[in-house]
Design a protein around this motif. Sequence first.
Motif, PDB file in Angstrom:
ATOM      1  N   UNK A 149      -4.664  -3.003   1.624  1.00 24.14           N
ATOM      2  CA  UNK A 149      -4.115  -3.634   0.423  1.00 24.14           C
ATOM      3  C   UNK A 149      -4.376  -2.792  -0.824  1.00 24.14           C
ATOM      4  N   UNK A 150      -5.571  -2.198  -0.912  1.00 23.70           N
ATOM      5  CA  UNK A 150      -5.909  -1.348  -2.070  1.00 23.70           C
ATOM      6  C   UNK A 150      -4.944  -0.175  -2.175  1.00 23.70           C
ATOM      7  N   UNK A 151      -4.497   0.338  -1.029  1.00 22.52           N
ATOM      8  CA  UNK A 151      -3.527   1.433  -1.051  1.00 22.52           C
ATOM      9  C   UNK A 151      -2.108   0.955  -1.272  1.00 22.52           C
ATOM     10  N   UNK A 152      -1.773  -0.216  -0.713  1.00 24.32           N
ATOM     11  CA  UNK A 152      -0.386  -0.695  -0.761  1.00 24.32           C
ATOM     12  C   UNK A 152      -0.032  -1.355  -2.093  1.00 24.32           C
ATOM     13  N   UNK A 153      -0.974  -2.080  -2.697  1.00 21.24           N
ATOM     14  CA  UNK A 153      -0.669  -2.829  -3.917  1.00 21.24           C
ATOM     15  C   UNK A 153      -0.292  -1.927  -5.089  1.00 21.24           C
ATOM     16  N   UNK A 154      -1.064  -0.861  -5.410  1.00 21.78           N
ATOM     17  CA  UNK A 154      -0.640   0.010  -6.523  1.00 21.78           C
ATOM     18  C   UNK A 154       0.741   0.628  -6.303  1.00 21.78           C
ATOM     19  N   UNK A 155       1.002   1.058  -5.074  1.00 26.16           N
ATOM     20  CA  UNK A 155       2.324   1.621  -4.771  1.00 26.16           C
ATOM     21  C   UNK A 155       3.409   0.575  -4.972  1.00 26.16           C
TER      22      UNK A 155
END
Length: 283
Positions: free
Chosen positions: A201-207
């Motif tokens: 989620x930490x990687x997917x949310x900013x994107x």
Amino acid sequence: KNLDLKIVPVGVNYTYADRFRSNVMFEFGEPISVQNYKSEFQKHPDKGIRALTKELKDRLQKHIIIIEQKEDEDLVEQLFVLNRSKYREPFFPIVSRRNRWLKEEKQIADTINKMSNPVKNKLEEKVNKYFEKLDQNGLEDWAVAQNENSKVIGNLTIFMGFIPFVLGYLGNYPPLLISQFVASKYVKYLEFMASVKIVVAVGAIPLYYVILFTISILMGNFMLLMLVFLLPFFGYYSLIYREYFQKWKMIRALKRVDKQSLKKLEIAREEILDFPGFGNVFQ
């Protein structure tokens, strides 16, 4: 080459390893000096590695919750639930240096590990009957434990908060769906479920937010841009709202239970908390 390398054993214990906003309890042990195993490693590499690994294992076992028999896992978890009911969930994440919670759960597990089978069976019977009664009344243990102190969450509060909840939930759902998919597909052990979800989620949310910002800018829609900017705040609000909604439902369920049945539940709970062998761990 001459560095005195040290390994620090760290016990990591979860309350609910598959949930967001669950508690993680860390406990650090004394450092292990690798130099102490250097001479043995130089003579017999395999023997040196095994000795160091055994020392690390022995140190770690002092800082993690251990349930020796698999058949006791459900009983211990139910006792954990009873103990956790005295703690209230904070609104914001909190870092605390107190290790009372971990000590209590270790004490509960250790007590069950040392308990004789006849005594354990008697306790298990009481615990199972209590949780069966909870299920029959649609209740959770914390509602019975905090009956007199439970604050009533008004119907109007729940109703007014529903729209921002929907915005936060649906607006942040796609990256969370991806994290859920990755965790369920590739994670085999429950202990790593929440960790993998968070990392993905930490990687997917900013994107995801970058894509939404780009779309709103290209469309030239100021209102959409503001909505995207507010999505992270709505997302966190939706987590809080869901927890309060569950409490609201539980309080309503508690009100539907007649006084006599509720009194029986409270007595059954007290019998478990006062069961010999646990000392004052549940107080």
